[in-house]
Write a protein that holds these residues in place. Structure first.
Motif, PDB file in Angstrom:
ATOM      1  N   GLY A 296      40.561 -14.927  56.362  1.00 33.77           N
ATOM      2  CA  GLY A 296      40.863 -13.731  57.121  1.00 33.77           C
ATOM      3  C   GLY A 296      39.635 -12.878  57.349  1.00 33.77           C
ATOM      4  O   GLY A 296      38.500 -13.317  57.116  1.00 33.77           O
ATOM      5  N   GLU A 297      39.874 -11.644  57.815  1.00 29.65           N
ATOM      6  CA  GLU A 297      38.787 -10.701  58.076  1.00 29.65           C
ATOM      7  C   GLU A 297      39.173  -9.306  57.598  1.00 29.65           C
ATOM      8  O   GLU A 297      40.342  -8.918  57.657  1.00 29.65           O
ATOM      9  CB  GLU A 297      38.479 -10.628  59.565  1.00 29.65           C
ATOM     10  CG  GLU A 297      37.722 -11.798  60.134  1.00 29.65           C
ATOM     11  CD  GLU A 297      37.330 -11.545  61.573  1.00 29.65           C
ATOM     12  OE1 GLU A 297      36.152 -11.733  61.924  1.00 29.65           O
ATOM     13  OE2 GLU A 297      38.218 -11.146  62.366  1.00 29.65           O
ATOM     14  N   LEU A 298      38.178  -8.572  57.145  1.00 28.51           N
ATOM     15  CA  LEU A 298      38.317  -7.151  56.883  1.00 28.51           C
ATOM     16  C   LEU A 298      37.617  -6.426  58.034  1.00 28.51           C
ATOM     17  O   LEU A 298      36.422  -6.644  58.277  1.00 28.51           O
ATOM     18  CB  LEU A 298      37.673  -6.780  55.545  1.00 28.51           C
ATOM     19  CG  LEU A 298      37.567  -5.287  55.219  1.00 28.51           C
ATOM     20  CD1 LEU A 298      38.950  -4.657  55.141  1.00 28.51           C
ATOM     21  CD2 LEU A 298      36.799  -5.082  53.921  1.00 28.51           C
ATOM     22  N   VAL A 299      38.348  -5.587  58.743  1.00 31.55           N
ATOM     23  CA  VAL A 299      37.811  -4.893  59.912  1.00 31.55           C
ATOM     24  C   VAL A 299      37.853  -3.399  59.633  1.00 31.55           C
ATOM     25  O   VAL A 299      38.898  -2.848  59.278  1.00 31.55           O
ATOM     26  CB  VAL A 299      38.637  -5.203  61.179  1.00 31.55           C
ATOM     27  CG1 VAL A 299      38.019  -4.537  62.405  1.00 31.55           C
ATOM     28  CG2 VAL A 299      38.742  -6.711  61.387  1.00 31.55           C
ATOM     29  N   PHE A 300      36.700  -2.740  59.772  1.00 28.34           N
ATOM     30  CA  PHE A 300      36.658  -1.298  59.562  1.00 28.34           C
ATOM     31  C   PHE A 300      35.613  -0.671  60.471  1.00 28.34           C
ATOM     32  O   PHE A 300      34.680  -1.340  60.919  1.00 28.34           O
ATOM     33  CB  PHE A 300      36.360  -0.946  58.099  1.00 28.34           C
ATOM     34  CG  PHE A 300      35.035  -1.434  57.604  1.00 28.34           C
ATOM     35  CD1 PHE A 300      33.910  -0.639  57.698  1.00 28.34           C
ATOM     36  CD2 PHE A 300      34.899  -2.695  57.049  1.00 28.34           C
ATOM     37  CE1 PHE A 300      32.670  -1.077  57.247  1.00 28.34           C
ATOM     38  CE2 PHE A 300      33.663  -3.148  56.599  1.00 28.34           C
ATOM     39  CZ  PHE A 300      32.558  -2.337  56.697  1.00 28.34           C
TER      40      PHE A 300
ATOM     41  N   VAL B 128      43.131  -5.572  57.085  1.00 25.64           N
ATOM     42  CA  VAL B 128      43.016  -6.940  56.595  1.00 25.64           C
ATOM     43  C   VAL B 128      43.816  -7.808  57.551  1.00 25.64           C
ATOM     44  O   VAL B 128      45.026  -7.624  57.709  1.00 25.64           O
ATOM     45  CB  VAL B 128      43.558  -7.068  55.170  1.00 25.64           C
ATOM     46  CG1 VAL B 128      43.557  -8.529  54.730  1.00 25.64           C
ATOM     47  CG2 VAL B 128      42.712  -6.236  54.213  1.00 25.64           C
ATOM     48  N   ILE B 129      43.142  -8.722  58.227  1.00 30.43           N
ATOM     49  CA  ILE B 129      43.780  -9.518  59.271  1.00 30.43           C
ATOM     50  C   ILE B 129      43.698 -10.995  58.905  1.00 30.43           C
ATOM     51  O   ILE B 129      42.628 -11.509  58.595  1.00 30.43           O
ATOM     52  CB  ILE B 129      43.105  -9.283  60.635  1.00 30.43           C
ATOM     53  CG1 ILE B 129      43.190  -7.796  61.020  1.00 30.43           C
ATOM     54  CG2 ILE B 129      43.764 -10.139  61.721  1.00 30.43           C
ATOM     55  CD1 ILE B 129      42.515  -7.475  62.332  1.00 30.43           C
ATOM     56  N   TYR B 130      44.886 -11.654  58.925  1.00 28.51           N
ATOM     57  CA  TYR B 130      44.905 -13.105  58.730  1.00 28.51           C
ATOM     58  C   TYR B 130      46.140 -13.659  59.410  1.00 28.51           C
ATOM     59  O   TYR B 130      47.106 -12.937  59.679  1.00 28.51           O
ATOM     60  CB  TYR B 130      44.896 -13.479  57.248  1.00 28.51           C
ATOM     61  CG  TYR B 130      46.144 -13.084  56.486  1.00 28.51           C
ATOM     62  CD1 TYR B 130      47.165 -14.000  56.258  1.00 28.51           C
ATOM     63  CD2 TYR B 130      46.291 -11.796  55.979  1.00 28.51           C
ATOM     64  CE1 TYR B 130      48.308 -13.643  55.552  1.00 28.51           C
ATOM     65  CE2 TYR B 130      47.430 -11.429  55.282  1.00 28.51           C
ATOM     66  CZ  TYR B 130      48.438 -12.361  55.067  1.00 28.51           C
ATOM     67  OH  TYR B 130      49.559 -11.997  54.377  1.00 28.51           O
ATOM     68  N   THR B 131      46.140 -14.937  59.734  1.00 25.62           N
ATOM     69  CA  THR B 131      47.296 -15.597  60.310  1.00 25.62           C
ATOM     70  C   THR B 131      48.085 -16.208  59.170  1.00 25.62           C
ATOM     71  O   THR B 131      47.574 -17.067  58.443  1.00 25.62           O
ATOM     72  CB  THR B 131      46.874 -16.672  61.319  1.00 25.62           C
ATOM     73  OG1 THR B 131      46.101 -16.054  62.354  1.00 25.62           O
ATOM     74  CG2 THR B 131      48.084 -17.342  61.933  1.00 25.62           C
ATOM     75  N   GLY B 132      49.294 -15.745  58.975  1.00 28.20           N
ATOM     76  CA  GLY B 132      50.002 -16.168  57.789  1.00 28.20           C
ATOM     77  C   GLY B 132      51.488 -16.371  58.030  1.00 28.20           C
ATOM     78  O   GLY B 132      52.013 -16.031  59.091  1.00 28.20           O
ATOM     79  N   PRO B 133      52.188 -16.910  57.023  1.00 30.34           N
ATOM     80  CA  PRO B 133      51.614 -17.232  55.724  1.00 30.34           C
ATOM     81  C   PRO B 133      50.611 -18.379  55.792  1.00 30.34           C
ATOM     82  O   PRO B 133      50.702 -19.236  56.660  1.00 30.34           O
ATOM     83  CB  PRO B 133      52.843 -17.620  54.888  1.00 30.34           C
ATOM     84  CG  PRO B 133      53.858 -18.070  55.890  1.00 30.34           C
ATOM     85  CD  PRO B 133      53.636 -17.236  57.105  1.00 30.34           C
TER      86      PRO B 133
END
Length: 388
Positions: free
Chosen positions: A338-342, A321-326
């Motif tokens: 964000g993105e889910l990468v698999f 699970v990739i996101y720029t945070g907070p």
């Protein structure tokens, strides 16, 4: 003061079953295999190299014709004249001559089933901006570029051997998918095994696609052969809810093409199974929120996510699970954050957008104080290099 927000990654076990399917070692010089249902690329070999496509490029002529019919610039019942240029072609033809006026429907079937070079030219001259086959080829090239077929350049309408007439296997697969999905009303014609045009050439009425009569779900699309290109096939098959599109080229014989095509279809359906990974609305992870009325927000997918899994699999698929945070408040429900990468082992990675599950509005005085306090504490714990 400007601060760089860190890139956060969370490792997530999505489901049980992963592993690599046995790789398919194709005899084709170039190949591309894709599961259309999930968009998964199962195999590629020299897939982006522009090569002579032979008659497989007739699929682009057909696509342009279908677009013209859809837009009202051409009709199935319309009869088109045959020029001397069209009549002059050899190879696979409908045996047309200049005394003919042929319906668009017959010409399309003549291209699909009989691979008629003459039929391609009749269609091309009718739709060309300047009335010539060369003009139509330039138009096809421009249209292909618009559709994302960046390794395709057309010199003629039929795939007749010519310098610069090129397509990649990936482009051909993309074109096949467009034909299937954009024109479902015409696609059944690709499964027709015979077309008898006006009683001509009774020895030339059979579709050359070797898969159509095998009972494996094959329903298209086009064979090709020239001395330079070798034997090739753009194929598609449907079994249950899954559709596979594949392209092979550079085989030595028609028999080798038939054997390789059947083997690819069997491998694609038997060595992979489709599994649901995440349902829409299921919380995948939580992301921190900056100065909001809540400290975090749930992340989910906006539609169910499924993937192909090798049948000989063990363990679990791991996703990031990739996101720029907070994240910075406000965050609204449904915002892509964000993105889910698999990627199951042996298959390309898949990236799926993640959306916020609820609204997080800007916080009042106390949430802001809490956020600043947490930030100061984090900086102090990091030591002098992390101090404000």
């Amino acid at each position: 003061m400007t601060r760089l927000l860190p890139l956060l990654t969370l490792v997530l076990a999505l489901c049980g079953l992963t592993g690599a399917a046995d790789a398919f070692e194709t005899r084709a010089k170039s190949a591309f295999v894709m599961d259309v249902t999930t968009g998964t690329v199962l195999m590629q070999k020299n897939a982006d190299v522009p090569l002579p496509p032979a008659s497989m490029s007739k699929l682009m002529t057909l696509y342009v014709a279908f677009e013209a019919i859809r837009d009202g610039r051409l009709s199935m019942a319309e009869k088109l004249p045959v020029s001397k240029h069209a009549m002059s072609f050899g190879g696979s033809t409908m045996f047309l001559d200049t005394t003919d006026r042929v319906t668009v429907e017959d010409l399309i079937r003549g291209i699909i089933v009989l691979s008629g070079n003459d039929a391609c030219v009749v269609i091309a001259e009718a739709l060309s901006p300047d009335g010539t086959e060369a003009g139509f080829a330039r138009y096809m090239t421009q249209r292909a570029q618009q559709m994302g077929m960046t390794n395709s350049t057309f010199v003629n309408a039929s795939g007749w051997p010519a310098a610069g007439h090129r397509m990649s296997m990936r482009d051909l697969a993309l074109l096949a998918r467009h034909l299937i999905e954009d024109f479902p009303q015409y696609y059944p014609m690709f499964a027709e095994t015979e077309f008898k045009f006006d009683g001509r050439a009774p020895q030339n009425t059979q579709n050359r696609n070797p898969l159509l009569k095998l009972g494996i779900g094959a329903d298209g699309l086009k064979t090709g052969h020239t001395q330079e290109a070798g034997f090739g096939l753009v194929g598609s098959a449907l079994q249950g809810d899954r559709r596979v599109v594949f392209v092979i080229s550079g085989l030595d014989t028609a028999q080798a093409r038939a054997q390789e095509a059947e083997a690819i279809v069997n491998w694609a359906f038997r060595q992979f199974t489709q599994k649901e990974l995440v349902r829409s609305g299921t919380e995948v992870a939580r992301a921190r929120v900056w100065m909001g009325d809540a400290e975090s927000v749930g992340l989910t997918v906006d539609k169910d996510v499924s993937s192909l899994i090798p049948v000989l699999a063990s363990g679990g698929i791991k996703g990031e699970v990739i996101y720029t945070g907070p994240l910075r408040a406000p965050v609204m429900k449904g915002d892509t954050v964000g993105e889910l990468v698999f990627s199951p082992e042996g298959l390309p990675e898949t990236r799926v957008p993640l959306v916020a599950m609820e609204d997080v509005l800007k916080g009042g005085f106390m949430p802001r104080i809490r956020t600043v306090s947490q930030l100061l504490l984090t900086r102090l714990q990091q030591g002098p290099e992390g101090a404000l």
